[in-house]
Write an enzyme that holds these catalytic residues in place. Structure first.
Site, short mmCIF file in Angstrom:
data_model
loop_
_atom_site.label_atom_id
_atom_site.label_comp_id
_atom_site.label_asym_id
_atom_site.label_seq_id
_atom_site.Cartn_x
_atom_site.Cartn_y
_atom_site.Cartn_z
NE ARG A 1 -8.27 2.35 1.52
CZ ARG A 1 -7.38 2.44 0.95
NH1 ARG A 1 -7.56 1.88 -0.44
NH2 ARG A 1 -6.44 2.88 1.37
CG HIS B 1 -11.19 0.96 -7.01
ND1 HIS B 1 -10.23 1.81 -7.48
CD2 HIS B 1 -12.34 1.77 -7.83
CE1 HIS B 1 -10.72 3.06 -8.19
NE2 HIS B 1 -11.91 2.50 -8.49
CB ALA C 1 -4.33 8.19 -6.22
CG HIS D 1 -9.88 8.80 -5.57
ND1 HIS D 1 -11.26 7.97 -5.67
CD2 HIS D 1 -9.02 8.04 -5.10
CE1 HIS D 1 -10.81 6.80 -5.36
NE2 HIS D 1 -9.64 6.89 -5.10
CE1 TYR E 1 -4.97 -0.41 -2.01
CE2 TYR E 1 -3.23 0.26 -1.10
CZ TYR E 1 -4.39 0.53 -1.61
OH TYR E 1 -4.50 2.00 -1.44
CB SER F 1 -9.09 -1.39 -0.91
OG SER F 1 -9.00 0.11 -1.72
NE ARG G 1 5.82 0.80 2.01
CZ ARG G 1 4.92 1.65 1.63
NH1 ARG G 1 4.69 2.03 0.10
NH2 ARG G 1 4.45 2.19 2.30
N PRO H 1 -1.14 4.61 -10.88
CG PRO H 1 -1.45 6.50 -9.80
CD PRO H 1 -2.00 5.53 -10.91
CG ASN H 2 1.99 4.83 -5.88
OD1 ASN H 2 3.11 5.01 -5.85
ND2 ASN H 2 1.09 5.76 -5.66
CD GLU I 1 -13.85 3.20 -11.40
OE1 GLU I 1 -14.87 3.75 -11.70
OE2 GLU I 1 -13.22 3.94 -10.30
CG ASN J 1 -6.76 -0.14 -9.59
OD1 ASN J 1 -7.26 0.95 -9.37
ND2 ASN J 1 -6.81 -1.09 -8.71
O1 CA2 Z 1 -8.26 -0.07 -4.11
C1 CA2 Z 1 -7.68 0.27 -5.22
O2 CA2 Z 1 -7.26 -0.68 -5.97
C2 CA2 Z 1 -7.28 1.74 -5.28
O3 CA2 Z 1 -7.55 2.05 -6.57
C3 CA2 Z 1 -5.87 1.57 -4.93
C4 CA2 Z 1 -5.23 3.08 -4.98
C5 CA2 Z 1 -6.10 4.06 -4.13
O4 CA2 Z 1 -5.30 5.38 -4.31
C6 CA2 Z 1 -7.36 4.11 -4.48
O5 CA2 Z 1 -8.05 4.77 -3.65
C7 CA2 Z 1 -8.09 2.64 -4.52
C8 CA2 Z 1 -3.66 3.03 -4.38
C9 CA2 Z 1 -2.77 1.94 -5.01
C10 CA2 Z 1 -1.58 1.86 -4.10
O6 CA2 Z 1 -0.97 0.67 -4.27
C11 CA2 Z 1 0.08 0.34 -3.42
C12 CA2 Z 1 0.35 -0.92 -3.08
C13 CA2 Z 1 1.21 -1.30 -2.42
C14 CA2 Z 1 1.99 -0.55 -1.70
C15 CA2 Z 1 1.73 1.01 -1.72
C16 CA2 Z 1 0.57 1.26 -2.56
#
Ligand code: CA2
Length: 147
Positions: A108, A101, A78, A81, A24, A103, A19, A11-12, A99, A75
């Site tokens: 964090r 990520h 969220a 978790h 990211y 970040s 953004r 997701p996202n 897996e 990846n």
């Molecule tokens: O660090 C990562 O790849 C994460 O999987 C990214 C997830 C986060 O919930 C994990 O804890 C770590 C969130 C991805 C959101 O991506 C966005 C990208 C641009 C703008 C907003 C969100």
């Protein structure tokens, strides 16, 4: 037939590069997929890339990898978790899964420090940005040769 690596983004991650670039980075999802596809080709693999904002869509994508999949780079975003369903799907298909990520989830918020997926992953790469995905493909290719 060419072996296929499945790249699954949660997701996202479709918002990448638009953004939250301070967390990211500036690479878009389309650019990331193209980079991973090129890395897979270097190692003789085809790539099937899926992104879904839905838990069930990610479970379906993991199941789809059973048909000819050599391994999975995921990846889960969220859902890492929170999702026992994604964890169980990975365990169920029994394909080597890395897996990734973007970040460093350990640097964090505390709620990001546990991933249900990690305990069924062959390995975890966190905090290296898009390079982590390329290393994951390389790891699958290398582990495949070593086993
Ligand atoms: O660090 C990562 O790849 C994460 O999987 C990214 C997830 C986060 O919930 C994990 O804890 C770590 C969130 C991805 C959101 O991506 C966005 C990208 C641009 C703008 C907003 C969100």
């Amino acid at each position: 037939m060419q072996r296929t690596i499945f790249l699954i983004n949660g997701p996202n991650l479709n918002l990448l590069g638009t953004r939250k670039v301070e967390v990211y980075g500036t690479t878009t999802l389309a650019e990331l997929v193209a980079m991973v596809e090129a890395e897979a080709a270097l190692h003789g693999f085809a790539l099937t890339a899926v992104q879904s904002n839905h838990e069930g869509g990610l479970v379906d994508a993991i199941h789809a990898a059973r048909a000819g999949g050599f391994g999975i780079v995921i990846n889960p975003g969220a859902y890492s978790h929170t999702s026992v369903a994604i964890r169980d799907a990975i365990e169920g298909v029994a394909l080597p899964t890395i897996e990734v990520h973007l970040s460093n989830i350990y640097a964090r918020e505390p709620f990001r420090r546990h991933s249900f997926v990690s305990e069924v992953a062959r390995g975890v790469i966190t905090g290296l940005g898009p390079v982590g995905y390329l290393l994951a493909v390389r790891a699958l290719a290398t582990l495949g040769d070593v086993r």
